[in-house]
Design a protein around this motif. Sequence first.
Motif, short mmCIF file in Angstrom:
data_model
loop_
_atom_site.label_atom_id
_atom_site.label_comp_id
_atom_site.label_asym_id
_atom_site.label_seq_id
_atom_site.Cartn_x
_atom_site.Cartn_y
_atom_site.Cartn_z
N UNK A 94 14.70 11.59 3.20
CA UNK A 94 15.04 12.83 2.51
C UNK A 94 15.72 12.53 1.17
N UNK A 95 16.64 11.55 1.17
CA UNK A 95 17.31 11.18 -0.07
C UNK A 95 16.34 10.66 -1.11
N UNK A 96 15.38 9.84 -0.68
CA UNK A 96 14.41 9.23 -1.60
C UNK A 96 13.25 10.17 -1.92
N UNK A 97 13.13 11.25 -1.15
CA UNK A 97 12.01 12.19 -1.27
C UNK A 97 10.68 11.49 -1.03
N UNK A 98 10.67 10.61 -0.04
CA UNK A 98 9.47 9.86 0.34
C UNK A 98 9.84 8.66 1.18
N UNK A 99 8.90 7.75 1.34
CA UNK A 99 9.14 6.53 2.11
C UNK A 99 10.20 5.71 1.37
N UNK A 126 10.90 2.66 1.09
CA UNK A 126 10.60 1.26 0.78
C UNK A 126 9.21 1.18 0.19
N UNK A 127 8.95 0.10 -0.51
CA UNK A 127 7.65 -0.10 -1.15
C UNK A 127 6.60 -0.45 -0.10
N UNK A 128 5.40 0.07 -0.26
CA UNK A 128 4.32 -0.21 0.68
C UNK A 128 3.28 -1.14 0.07
N UNK A 129 3.65 -1.82 -1.03
CA UNK A 129 2.73 -2.72 -1.70
C UNK A 129 3.05 -4.17 -1.36
N UNK A 130 2.03 -5.00 -1.34
CA UNK A 130 2.24 -6.43 -1.14
C UNK A 130 2.71 -7.04 -2.45
N UNK A 131 3.65 -7.95 -2.37
CA UNK A 131 4.09 -8.67 -3.55
C UNK A 131 3.34 -9.99 -3.64
#
Length: 47
Positions: A15-20, A22-27
């Motif tokens: 709720x605070x981030x207004x989304x997930x 954490x990042x969902x991308x591979x580094x």
Amino acid sequence: MDLPAAIRIFLKRSVQERGIPFSMKLTDVQHDNKAVAAMQCMCFMEI
């Protein structure tokens, strides 16, 4: 930490981030993972 507490923290953070929250991308570091490399090779194989 029990599961209900972890879920509550995740939902509050979402709720605070207004989304997930954490990042969902591979580094680039994760591309060295053998499982990821194997899956990438399979994507380019002809059937």
